[in-house]
Design a protein around this motif. Sequence first.
Motif, PDB file in Angstrom:
ATOM      1  N   VAL B 572       0.763  -1.062  -0.064  1.00  0.00           N
ATOM      2  CA  VAL B 572      -0.002  -0.035  -0.053  1.00  0.00           C
ATOM      3  C   VAL B 572       0.849   1.216   0.123  1.00  0.00           C
ATOM      4  O   VAL B 572       0.554   2.355  -0.544  1.00  0.00           O
ATOM      5  N   ALA B 573       2.155   1.390   0.607  1.00  0.00           N
ATOM      6  CA  ALA B 573       2.731   2.208   0.813  1.00  0.00           C
ATOM      7  C   ALA B 573       3.451   2.608  -0.517  1.00  0.00           C
ATOM      8  O   ALA B 573       3.369   3.955  -0.922  1.00  0.00           O
ATOM      9  N   GLU B 574       3.752   1.695  -1.292  1.00  0.00           N
ATOM     10  CA  GLU B 574       4.397   1.885  -2.620  1.00  0.00           C
ATOM     11  C   GLU B 574       3.185   2.395  -3.680  1.00  0.00           C
ATOM     12  O   GLU B 574       3.489   3.471  -4.317  1.00  0.00           O
ATOM     13  N   LYS B 575       2.036   1.827  -3.724  1.00  0.00           N
ATOM     14  CA  LYS B 575       1.021   2.219  -4.622  1.00  0.00           C
ATOM     15  C   LYS B 575       0.494   3.480  -4.295  1.00  0.00           C
ATOM     16  O   LYS B 575       0.029   4.296  -5.266  1.00  0.00           O
ATOM     17  N   ALA B 576       0.412   3.850  -2.902  1.00  0.00           N
ATOM     18  CA  ALA B 576      -0.108   5.094  -2.384  1.00  0.00           C
ATOM     19  C   ALA B 576       0.909   6.222  -2.673  1.00  0.00           C
ATOM     20  O   ALA B 576       0.515   7.307  -2.821  1.00  0.00           O
ATOM     21  N   GLY B 577       2.287   6.057  -2.990  1.00  0.00           N
ATOM     22  CA  GLY B 577       2.988   7.057  -2.981  1.00  0.00           C
ATOM     23  C   GLY B 577       3.898   7.458  -1.720  1.00  0.00           C
ATOM     24  O   GLY B 577       4.099   8.695  -1.494  1.00  0.00           O
ATOM     25  N   TRP B 578       3.937   6.616  -0.814  1.00  0.00           N
ATOM     26  CA  TRP B 578       4.147   7.128   0.567  1.00  0.00           C
ATOM     27  C   TRP B 578       5.545   7.556   0.500  1.00  0.00           C
ATOM     28  O   TRP B 578       6.448   6.766  -0.217  1.00  0.00           O
ATOM     29  N   GLY B 579       5.907   8.555   0.849  1.00  0.00           N
ATOM     30  CA  GLY B 579       7.406   9.257   0.963  1.00  0.00           C
ATOM     31  C   GLY B 579       7.139  10.136  -0.179  1.00  0.00           C
ATOM     32  O   GLY B 579       8.399  10.893  -0.436  1.00  0.00           O
ATOM     33  N   LYS B 580       6.243  10.214  -1.337  1.00  0.00           N
ATOM     34  CA  LYS B 580       6.490  11.136  -2.260  1.00  0.00           C
ATOM     35  C   LYS B 580       5.514  12.170  -2.111  1.00  0.00           C
ATOM     36  O   LYS B 580       4.591  12.086  -1.309  1.00  0.00           O
ATOM     37  N   SER B 581       5.556  13.151  -2.596  1.00  0.00           N
ATOM     38  CA  SER B 581       4.736  14.252  -2.302  1.00  0.00           C
ATOM     39  C   SER B 581       3.317  14.119  -2.540  1.00  0.00           C
ATOM     40  O   SER B 581       3.058  13.315  -3.773  1.00  0.00           O
ATOM     41  N   ALA B 582       2.362  14.272  -1.767  1.00  0.00           N
ATOM     42  CA  ALA B 582       1.023  14.173  -2.051  1.00  0.00           C
ATOM     43  C   ALA B 582       0.279  15.631  -2.794  1.00  0.00           C
ATOM     44  O   ALA B 582       0.860  16.510  -2.826  1.00  0.00           O
ATOM     45  N   PRO B 583      -0.980  15.603  -3.338  1.00  0.00           N
ATOM     46  CA  PRO B 583      -1.695  16.696  -3.947  1.00  0.00           C
ATOM     47  C   PRO B 583      -1.709  17.787  -2.632  1.00  0.00           C
ATOM     48  O   PRO B 583      -1.675  17.381  -1.746  1.00  0.00           O
ATOM     49  N   GLU B 584      -1.707  18.989  -3.108  1.00  0.00           N
ATOM     50  CA  GLU B 584      -1.718  20.141  -2.251  1.00  0.00           C
ATOM     51  C   GLU B 584      -2.838  19.812  -1.137  1.00  0.00           C
ATOM     52  O   GLU B 584      -4.072  19.588  -1.557  1.00  0.00           O
ATOM     53  N   GLY B 585      -2.233  19.845   0.148  1.00  0.00           N
ATOM     54  CA  GLY B 585      -3.379  19.729   1.356  1.00  0.00           C
ATOM     55  C   GLY B 585      -3.583  18.478   1.566  1.00  0.00           C
ATOM     56  O   GLY B 585      -4.449  18.113   2.644  1.00  0.00           O
ATOM     57  N   VAL B 586      -3.080  17.464   0.761  1.00  0.00           N
ATOM     58  CA  VAL B 586      -3.694  15.940   1.145  1.00  0.00           C
ATOM     59  C   VAL B 586      -2.696  15.376   1.930  1.00  0.00           C
ATOM     60  O   VAL B 586      -1.322  15.672   1.725  1.00  0.00           O
ATOM     61  N   HIS B 587      -2.937  14.637   3.017  1.00  0.00           N
ATOM     62  CA  HIS B 587      -1.872  13.820   3.758  1.00  0.00           C
ATOM     63  C   HIS B 587      -2.370  12.537   3.935  1.00  0.00           C
ATOM     64  O   HIS B 587      -3.458  12.090   3.932  1.00  0.00           O
TER      65      HIS B 587
END
Lengths: 157, 731
Positions: B572-587
């Motif tokens: 899930v971390a990989e697919k969600a992009g954990w550690g990479k930037s998320a869209p503005e305001g998204v955590h």
Amino acid sequence: MAKLKINGKTVEVDVDAETPLLWVLREQLRLTGTKYACGIGACGACTVHIDGQAVRSCLMPVSAVGPDQAVVTIEGLSPDHSHPLQQAWEQLDVPQCGYCQPGMIMSAAALLSQKPNPSDADIDANVTNICRCGTYNRVRRGIHLAAEINKRGRAHE
Amino acid sequence: MSKKRVNVSRREFLIHSTTIGAGFALGMYIPLTGKTALAAEQTVTAEVPEVNAWVVIKPDDTVVIRIARSEMGQGTLTGLAQLVAEELECDWSKVTTEYPTPGQSLARERVWGSFSTGGSQGIRGSHAYVRKGGAVARQMLIEAAADAWGVDMEQCRAANSVITHVPSGRTTTYGKVAVDAADLIPPLEVELKDPKEWKLIGKPVKRLDTVDKLTGKQVFGADLQLPGMLNAAIKACPVFGGKLKSFDAAKVRTMPGVRTVVAVEDNAVAVVAETWWQANTALNALPVKWDTGPNAAVSSQTIAKMLDEGLGAKEASIGNEAGDAKKALKEAVKTVEATYAYPYQNHATMEPMNATALWTKERCEVWCPTQNGEAALQATAEAAGLSASRCEVYKIHLGGGFGRRGAFHDYVKQAVAIAKQVPGIPVKLLWSREEDMQHGHYHPITKARLVGGLDQNGDLVGMQVRISGQSILASVNPNWMSNGVDMFVFQGLMAEGDHAISYSVPNLSIDHAMRNPHVPPGFWRGVNINQNAIYMESFIDELAHAAGKDPLEFRQKLMSDNPKGRAVLDAVAEKAGWGKSAPEGVHRGLAVCKAFASYVAACAEVSVDGNGKLKMHRIVAATDPGYAVNPQQIEAQVEGSFVFGLSALLYGECTVAAGGVEQQNFDTYASMLIADMPKVEVIVMPSGGFWGGIGEPTIAVAAPAVLNAIFAATGKRIREFPLKNNDLRAV
């Protein structure tokens, strides 16, 4: 004695005027596809169409429904489960337990008839039925797919 | 040469076994018009002899597969049919299903095994014997064909309901040999396929029970109609444990349709009328006096006090222990402490509780939605005052179960108690939503205090968890406890097994101070993982932040002994992009858990606006259930688990005042709507070699993933639920 037009047929029912349409459908007319779940208009399981509008039938006294108003229940949505929503629902295996689905489909059908190509925001605003199993994402996909089936159907005409 | 049965012919036995249901003729009046409804809800097919208990094949090659567990939306009916059909080698397009009745099970010494449908057991608890059932039937069909041809059955093969004599190329179909196969003695041993050979298991086939749910034809318990049937509405004492004192039937007896007003057991009153609407209208007008008893003094506040006391109590039962947690915490460089609380919640199945009963002095029959037909039969017999062999239960489709209709057949007992007072007339009891909301068997209430210790490197060296609160088993079945300890309370936190803790903590102490308020607890979809995963996964996140570490890396470091748990978390971390930037305001927030033998993880993406309004954008979820029988149904269950778990997180709370539940309906006990629903991306990653559950595990990670994302967004750690009671504006 109340006169009603249900799924294209005129029927007469002998009930107390205050009886909600839901219970007339279920108990007098044996149309049990329309479900009871809350009785306060909060969940949408009892949704039917009256003159094309989605209505929560648990709050609608039978006396408030005119003899010429067209009431459509899930049983009357299509003769052979061919409504685009029914096709889409079947393709995507939308239902889980299925109890809320007639109401869900009737809400979606009213939306589609008013907005043939609804946005996600339209769906959010108009399909406010409760599903406890959690079919929402397939419901959303189902509505979009039904809109497409509709479009394809019109293109063939 | 084949061995024919010599003693009791199978056909004679079958006829006998179906005629035990004297009310079978009545059952035929059930207004079932759709093919699947007929198949699933009628009693066992009588006109064709069964090949074995699991399989009936009709002359037109229709395959009827018998399903003992209950379908309540979770897809078990289709999954179990896939398991049987895989070994049977039948044509899947010809498959229908039916439920054997609990009475038939009793008469045939439980030939179908358990009927119980809970604990995500439907498939993982019966895969071996249902596959064997399919394999045995296949062998018998091949044997019958070989006999007819006078050839060795070893030279014959079966596929897609067709039997082929390989050397000659002759073929026949299952439908043609089924009657002869039924007379053969079943082989004692059959070899099951290697999973590598599976053709149907693992395929995303469509459900077998969809069409009638789209047309209104599907008959649920609440929809049942029997000839001459009356309808009943019921009201039980609003205070749990209270009794019925008196009621003034004269006030309502002349109201339209009313037939009678009856006391039910010692705590309820029911109006029986021609229609349910009439019954309920009269019930609402009925003057009733209750003897509420001492529980009327109990409120949410007194219950909270009781649990708070348990948090600090000396006495507690150990659930999981390693090393010396006390010492480790004393020596830790940094300690973190937090207290969490989880409320009562109602199952709130969309279809309220209901059952239809027909009682005479000689016999009692019940038609009901149930997660456990055998338990429903026991409840029927008990309430009817008859032996189980004089009773029968016909399972009707469930409008949701979630645990409410498995261990508790209070609604069945009530229906029978009412039917006893109108002998010979079928009565359908349907609870109002208000009755359903106030007379549940609620998700148990607990609190937890967690203390964690970090060393100079920020590594977790010790943890203490004290759970204070309610035991389901103490209320439901004390026999399942050992020495007064309810180990089920530690679901998701145990040292090993189906509900093992995800992390290796060198010094660990998890214990339970049992505090049982009078509100009846029950198994609620997910059961004790719901709160335990929130406690553990939120607190691990707290520890990671206290250690100044990334929550993913902090978890990973503690999971070296849990490779499968680590794999779903990483996925899930990989697919969600954990550690990479998320869209503005998204955590983002993470959670991982092992529940019902499956490994599950989730990564949630949320934003919280300046007014504290939460928006859940996207959830990536991964499941390793060992074997994945129907991946598209697994996806549906994972999505559904988020609705169930997040509805609970956002809104789910039953509060107690004057000894009863305050909420009455969906206006005060809300559920998520489609507008609240995030996108869900499901990773099904079966690693093979074990059978894990599907319907419940993901609920464990739904709430904590979102809570950890809320913390990332706002800096607020929510420790009391539901979220509707919290101000989510950023600190």
